[in-house]
Design a protein around this motif. Structure first.
Motif, mmCIF file in Angstrom:
data_model
loop_
_atom_site.group_PDB
_atom_site.id
_atom_site.type_symbol
_atom_site.label_atom_id
_atom_site.label_comp_id
_atom_site.label_asym_id
_atom_site.label_seq_id
_atom_site.Cartn_x
_atom_site.Cartn_y
_atom_site.Cartn_z
ATOM 1 N N GLY A 2 0.787 -1.230 0.000
ATOM 2 C CA GLY A 2 0.000 0.000 0.000
ATOM 3 C C GLY A 2 0.813 1.271 0.000
ATOM 4 N N GLY A 3 2.126 1.148 -0.163
ATOM 5 C CA GLY A 3 2.990 2.318 -0.101
ATOM 6 C C GLY A 3 3.177 3.049 -1.412
ATOM 7 N N VAL A 4 2.530 2.586 -2.474
ATOM 8 C CA VAL A 4 2.550 3.270 -3.772
ATOM 9 C C VAL A 4 1.122 3.280 -4.305
ATOM 10 N N GLN A 5 0.603 4.485 -4.574
ATOM 11 C CA GLN A 5 -0.781 4.613 -5.018
ATOM 12 C C GLN A 5 -0.877 5.590 -6.184
ATOM 13 N N ILE A 6 -1.628 5.213 -7.203
ATOM 14 C CA ILE A 6 -1.939 6.122 -8.310
ATOM 15 C C ILE A 6 -3.259 6.817 -7.990
ATOM 16 N N LYS A 24 -4.156 8.457 4.424
ATOM 17 C CA LYS A 24 -4.076 7.030 4.733
ATOM 18 C C LYS A 24 -2.639 6.534 4.615
ATOM 19 N N MET A 25 -1.920 7.017 3.601
ATOM 20 C CA MET A 25 -0.535 6.596 3.412
ATOM 21 C C MET A 25 0.373 7.141 4.514
ATOM 22 N N PHE A 26 0.122 8.367 4.956
ATOM 23 C CA PHE A 26 0.919 8.938 6.042
ATOM 24 C C PHE A 26 0.741 8.140 7.339
#
Length: 230
Positions: free
Chosen positions: A52-56, A69-71
């Motif tokens: 989940g650490g890379v999102q387009i 959410k990523m933070f």
């Protein structure tokens, strides 16, 4: 010391290795990010994409919720203080490219694979291109690698990548310089899609300009022994 992705890419850029357009940002700078964009968690560990650490993100209305959410997403024990926002590249092909210290010869070894990306560690070790760099003879090495990657018509671009990566490796006392993937775009550019660099802490006294954060962790990169074992 392992650099974060944005630190590694900034360093590569100073050696004229193309990187995607992008910016680093903290959680209070979300308003400066516009879509479409790739968001990448800045943690000193591999395998982010599967966790989940890379999102387009293509819709502006979704940028805040995805970024927050990523933070708050801890990846293998690391919580990011920054995200990297980058342009979405039009990818034709992806390769694996790295320079590392060959433990048996104490020289610098170039390691490459015709298929880069997140599945690199599952590739058959016998299929990797491996070549010790001797006397900085880059032309013949470039021709061999270009043939292996089936991009002979892009050899001039590949030679720039090899030579500049080698200079970066030597100048900065690197233990590892990895570009994965090395992207061939649809408009025939070679770009460092992701980068990992580990520098020798013991050499810090020679680099008073280093401003890298100490992101110490176990190394997580591909090393092939001469017998083909990972």
């Amino acid at each position: 010391m392992r650099l974060l992705e944005y630190e590694a890419k900034n360093l590569l850029s100073t050696y004229r290795i193309p990187i995607p357009r992008g910016k680093i940002f903290a959680i209070n700078e979300l308003q400066n990010i516009t879509t479409p964009v790739v968001l990448k968690s800045q943690v000193p560990i591999g395998g982010r994409g599967k966790l989940g650490g890379v999102q387009i993100v293509r819709r502006q209305s979704a940028i805040e919720s995805v970024a927050r959410k990523m933070f708050n997403l801890k990846i293998k024990g690391f919580l990011p203080s920054k995200l990297l926002a980058e342009e979405i590249l039009d990818i034709n092909r992806e390769f694996y490219f790295s320079l590392n210290i060959n433990r048996q010869t104490a020289g610098i070894e170039l390691l490459a694979h015709i298929g880069g990306g997140v599945e690199i560690e599952s590739q058959d070790t016998a299929d990797f291109f491996r070549h010790d760099i001797v006397n900085e003879k880059f032309e013949s090495l470039t021709d061999e690698l270009a043939d292996y990657l089936d991009i002979a018509d892009k050899a001039f671009l590949l030679q720039d990548i090899i030579e500049n990566a080698y200079r970066c490796f030597i100048d900065n006392d690197c233990l590892l310089l990895e570009i994965n993937p090395l992207i061939l775009t649809s408009d025939s550019r070679l770009i460092a899609g992701d980068a990992k660099i580990t520098v020798d802490d013991a050499a810090a006294f020679r680099h008073l300009n280093w401003r890298f954060k100490d992101n110490s962790t176990e190394h997580n990169f591909v090393i092939l022994n001469r017998d083909g074992a990972v």
